[in-house]
Design an enzyme around this catalytic site. Sequence first.
Site, PDB file in Angstrom:
ATOM      1  N   SER A  52      14.106 -23.298 -28.855  1.00 15.84           N
ATOM      2  CA  SER A  52      15.059 -22.394 -29.240  1.00 15.84           C
ATOM      3  C   SER A  52      15.546 -22.546 -30.547  1.00 15.84           C
ATOM      4  O   SER A  52      15.155 -23.700 -31.178  1.00 15.84           O
ATOM      5  CB  SER A  52      16.399 -22.880 -28.141  1.00 15.84           C
ATOM      6  OG  SER A  52      15.911 -22.685 -26.973  1.00 15.84           O
ATOM      7  N   VAL A  53      16.153 -21.437 -30.882  1.00 20.03           N
ATOM      8  CA  VAL A  53      16.570 -21.333 -32.516  1.00 20.03           C
ATOM      9  C   VAL A  53      18.017 -21.334 -32.448  1.00 20.03           C
ATOM     10  O   VAL A  53      18.540 -20.583 -31.932  1.00 20.03           O
ATOM     11  CB  VAL A  53      15.943 -20.263 -33.441  1.00 20.03           C
ATOM     12  CG1 VAL A  53      16.445 -20.002 -34.814  1.00 20.03           C
ATOM     13  CG2 VAL A  53      14.536 -20.230 -33.184  1.00 20.03           C
ATOM     14  N   ASP A 107       0.058 -14.249 -35.646  1.00 26.66           N
ATOM     15  CA  ASP A 107       1.107 -14.157 -34.724  1.00 26.66           C
ATOM     16  C   ASP A 107       2.049 -12.998 -35.193  1.00 26.66           C
ATOM     17  O   ASP A 107       3.283 -13.094 -35.051  1.00 26.66           O
ATOM     18  CB  ASP A 107       1.802 -15.138 -34.014  1.00 26.66           C
ATOM     19  CG  ASP A 107       2.403 -14.883 -32.759  1.00 26.66           C
ATOM     20  OD1 ASP A 107       2.078 -13.891 -32.014  1.00 26.66           O
ATOM     21  OD2 ASP A 107       3.267 -15.383 -32.240  1.00 26.66           O
ATOM     22  N   LYS A 118      15.192 -24.528 -35.392  1.00 20.57           N
ATOM     23  CA  LYS A 118      14.101 -24.466 -34.381  1.00 20.57           C
ATOM     24  C   LYS A 118      13.846 -25.709 -33.674  1.00 20.57           C
ATOM     25  O   LYS A 118      13.375 -26.842 -34.539  1.00 20.57           O
ATOM     26  CB  LYS A 118      12.872 -23.945 -35.064  1.00 20.57           C
ATOM     27  CG  LYS A 118      12.121 -23.462 -33.712  1.00 20.57           C
ATOM     28  CD  LYS A 118      10.634 -22.900 -34.307  1.00 20.57           C
ATOM     29  CE  LYS A 118      10.302 -21.544 -34.242  1.00 20.57           C
ATOM     30  NZ  LYS A 118       8.839 -21.081 -34.792  1.00 20.57           N
ATOM     31  N   LEU A 139      20.440 -18.604 -31.303  1.00 25.07           N
ATOM     32  CA  LEU A 139      19.902 -17.246 -31.780  1.00 25.07           C
ATOM     33  C   LEU A 139      19.122 -16.544 -31.163  1.00 25.07           C
ATOM     34  O   LEU A 139      18.852 -15.448 -31.198  1.00 25.07           O
ATOM     35  CB  LEU A 139      19.562 -17.500 -33.436  1.00 25.07           C
ATOM     36  CG  LEU A 139      20.503 -17.936 -34.692  1.00 25.07           C
ATOM     37  CD1 LEU A 139      19.977 -18.433 -35.693  1.00 25.07           C
ATOM     38  CD2 LEU A 139      21.282 -16.789 -34.845  1.00 25.07           C
ATOM     39  N   GLY A 140      18.161 -17.354 -30.505  1.00 24.04           N
ATOM     40  CA  GLY A 140      16.889 -16.735 -29.544  1.00 24.04           C
ATOM     41  C   GLY A 140      16.205 -17.926 -29.277  1.00 24.04           C
ATOM     42  O   GLY A 140      16.364 -18.987 -29.389  1.00 24.04           O
ATOM     43  N   GLU A 141      15.090 -17.663 -28.438  1.00 23.21           N
ATOM     44  CA  GLU A 141      14.152 -18.472 -28.007  1.00 23.21           C
ATOM     45  C   GLU A 141      12.747 -18.021 -28.043  1.00 23.21           C
ATOM     46  O   GLU A 141      12.682 -16.695 -27.762  1.00 23.21           O
ATOM     47  CB  GLU A 141      14.489 -18.740 -26.410  1.00 23.21           C
ATOM     48  CG  GLU A 141      13.951 -19.829 -25.868  1.00 23.21           C
ATOM     49  CD  GLU A 141      14.593 -20.342 -24.382  1.00 23.21           C
ATOM     50  OE1 GLU A 141      15.659 -19.869 -24.205  1.00 23.21           O
ATOM     51  OE2 GLU A 141      13.634 -20.874 -23.816  1.00 23.21           O
ATOM     52  N   GLY A 142      11.873 -18.906 -28.355  1.00 20.12           N
ATOM     53  CA  GLY A 142      10.676 -18.540 -28.252  1.00 20.12           C
ATOM     54  C   GLY A 142       9.753 -19.312 -27.674  1.00 20.12           C
ATOM     55  O   GLY A 142      10.000 -20.383 -26.886  1.00 20.12           O
ATOM     56  N   PHE A 199       7.934 -21.905 -28.532  1.00 17.88           N
ATOM     57  CA  PHE A 199       8.086 -23.165 -29.063  1.00 17.88           C
ATOM     58  C   PHE A 199       9.312 -23.989 -28.772  1.00 17.88           C
ATOM     59  O   PHE A 199       9.376 -25.122 -28.323  1.00 17.88           O
ATOM     60  CB  PHE A 199       7.595 -23.167 -30.591  1.00 17.88           C
ATOM     61  CG  PHE A 199       8.082 -24.190 -31.340  1.00 17.88           C
ATOM     62  CD1 PHE A 199       6.783 -24.869 -31.845  1.00 17.88           C
ATOM     63  CD2 PHE A 199       9.134 -24.858 -31.869  1.00 17.88           C
ATOM     64  CE1 PHE A 199       6.866 -25.914 -32.679  1.00 17.88           C
ATOM     65  CE2 PHE A 199       9.291 -25.872 -32.380  1.00 17.88           C
ATOM     66  CZ  PHE A 199       8.035 -26.500 -32.939  1.00 17.88           C
TER      67      PHE A 199
HETATM   68  N1  LIG Z   1      15.789 -18.084 -39.998  1.00 19.58           N
HETATM   69  C1  LIG Z   1      16.219 -17.421 -38.956  1.00 19.58           C
HETATM   70  N2  LIG Z   1      17.328 -16.739 -39.060  1.00 19.58           N
HETATM   71  C2  LIG Z   1      17.872 -16.199 -38.076  1.00 19.58           C
HETATM   72  N3  LIG Z   1      17.306 -15.923 -36.939  1.00 19.58           N
HETATM   73  C3  LIG Z   1      16.196 -16.614 -36.662  1.00 19.58           C
HETATM   74  C4  LIG Z   1      15.395 -17.176 -37.631  1.00 19.58           C
HETATM   75  N4  LIG Z   1      14.398 -17.632 -37.341  1.00 19.58           N
HETATM   76  C5  LIG Z   1      14.322 -17.319 -35.967  1.00 19.58           C
HETATM   77  N5  LIG Z   1      15.260 -16.397 -35.523  1.00 19.58           N
HETATM   78  C6  LIG Z   1      15.697 -16.041 -34.220  1.00 19.58           C
HETATM   79  O1  LIG Z   1      15.246 -16.746 -33.355  1.00 19.58           O
HETATM   80  C7  LIG Z   1      14.433 -16.107 -32.272  1.00 19.58           C
HETATM   81  C8  LIG Z   1      13.377 -17.046 -31.807  1.00 19.58           C
HETATM   82  O2  LIG Z   1      12.370 -17.366 -32.913  1.00 19.58           O
HETATM   83  P1  LIG Z   1      11.080 -18.040 -32.373  1.00 19.58           P
HETATM   84  O3  LIG Z   1      10.295 -17.907 -34.003  1.00 19.58           O
HETATM   85  O4  LIG Z   1      11.285 -19.279 -31.898  1.00 19.58           O
HETATM   86  O5  LIG Z   1      10.533 -17.032 -31.383  1.00 19.58           O
HETATM   87  P2  LIG Z   1       9.842 -15.694 -31.206  1.00 19.58           P
HETATM   88  O6  LIG Z   1       8.854 -15.480 -32.544  1.00 19.58           O
HETATM   89  O7  LIG Z   1      10.772 -14.611 -30.701  1.00 19.58           O
HETATM   90  O8  LIG Z   1       8.616 -16.047 -30.167  1.00 19.58           O
HETATM   91  P3  LIG Z   1       7.244 -16.963 -30.095  1.00 19.58           P
HETATM   92  O9  LIG Z   1       7.638 -18.121 -30.746  1.00 19.58           O
HETATM   93  O10 LIG Z   1       7.266 -17.045 -28.557  1.00 19.58           O
HETATM   94  O11 LIG Z   1       6.414 -16.119 -30.653  1.00 19.58           O
HETATM   95  C9  LIG Z   1      13.974 -14.843 -33.146  1.00 19.58           C
HETATM   96  O12 LIG Z   1      13.571 -13.785 -32.412  1.00 19.58           O
HETATM   97  C10 LIG Z   1      14.987 -14.666 -34.247  1.00 19.58           C
HETATM   98  O13 LIG Z   1      15.795 -13.626 -33.823  1.00 19.58           O
END
Ligand SMILES: Nc1ncnc2c1ncn2[C@@H]1O[C@H](COP(=O)(O)OP(=O)(O)OP(=O)(O)O)[C@@H](O)[C@H]1O
Length: 374
Positions: free
Chosen positions: A59-60, A172, A74, A52-55, A57
């Site tokens: 990948s999600v 954050d 996550k 779904l995405g990567e932050g 911390f």
């Molecule tokens: N519960 C969820 N349901 C759907 N998508 C999610 C959920 N949690 C996170 N995501 C998706 O995953 C992406 C990555 O989330 P994550 O919190 O790891 O990183 P971030 O907020 O984009 O960056 P960082 O962790 O660097 O602040 C998010 O932008 C979001 O689109």
Amino acid sequence: MAFFKVFCCGIASDRDLYQCSSGRGKKQPPWRVFSLKELHSATNNFNYDNKLGEGGFGSVYWGQLWDGSQIAVKRLKVWSNKADMEFAVEVEILARVRHKNLLSLRGYCAEGQERLIVYDYMPNLSLLSHLHGQHSTESLLDWNRRMNIAIGSAEGILYLHVQATPHIIHRDVKASNVVLDSDFQARVADFGFAKLIPDGATHVTTRVKGTLGYLAPEYAMLGKANESCDVYSFGILLLELASGKKPLEKLSSSMKRSINDWALPLACEKKFSELADPRLNGNYSEEELKRVVLVALICAQNQPEKRPTMLEVVDLLKGESKEKVSQLENNELFKNPLAVGNNDEIFVSAAEGSSDFISEEKDSKHEMEENKEP
Ligand SMILES: Nc1ncnc2c1ncn2[C@@H]1O[C@H](COP(=O)(O)OP(=O)(O)OP(=O)(O)O)[C@@H](O)[C@H]1O
């Protein structure tokens, strides 16, 4: 923090965690420990197509459990003590909080060097994806949805500041950390940087964690964290929500302008329509847009003592008191923005140049070591 310490040694039990969250340890917690095998099977072995995405911390991933329910998992990128601490902080905080505008914990998994956090899946993904990402051309955020997201996320942060025990600073608050459920209701997410505030503490000096463009200047420069840092970031988020602009706008290869420096002169000249996201095609309540912009700018003032509390922010956004809203309009900030020094020295020194601009940083993630208080 018993769980925190114990968990980092890898021997925390559900009981430790729940007792920590309730203080009584009677009822069953609303979350559970998942096995790695179960999460592998739910996410098709963390298949790329499920991502779904990567932050910062990790990948999600999207996943589906045996009962058909959808989850977001996550997965920690690389194991290190620091990453393990972040994981433990997020799990501990999530286990403590329960509110309709906060992303709930379904559980976690800590097997070997794998660290995973399981949440409810939010089908409408993050606010960031609608404002600047994959959904941004679909214009799914009409004005009503934006107002609900503004009020809902404010209520989520208010809960952290006032109702959670001990109080919590998120540190954050940003568009990628607001996720949207099937009804586009906002849930504030990502507690990896959050900080528990001991009773009676007015501020903590700490490592600066957060994202450039959303960081309150006193926190970025001096590491002074308190609830008003979240208020500042929330102000930036509100401006982003109303205008569809990013927190930092690239003006040249080395210069960026912050969204509040762009919006304040327009608000002072009462040119609110110029602040509205063009994707709204003029379909918004003028009164509500004005209210959101004024509240946003009051929140994103450089002087922390002049910012409102989240309780005041929620009240103002709801617009229940016409008197308070008109007082807001008469705030000195909108009379003579330069005289009250919104672009004061603290920010100028960070900007390495003109007070209107912030010099570009390579990383959006901003973390630096500062003097720590016990
Ligand atoms: N519960 C969820 N349901 C759907 N998508 C999610 C959920 N949690 C996170 N995501 C998706 O995953 C992406 C990555 O989330 P994550 O919190 O790891 O990183 P971030 O907020 O984009 O960056 P960082 O962790 O660097 O602040 C998010 O932008 C979001 O689109």
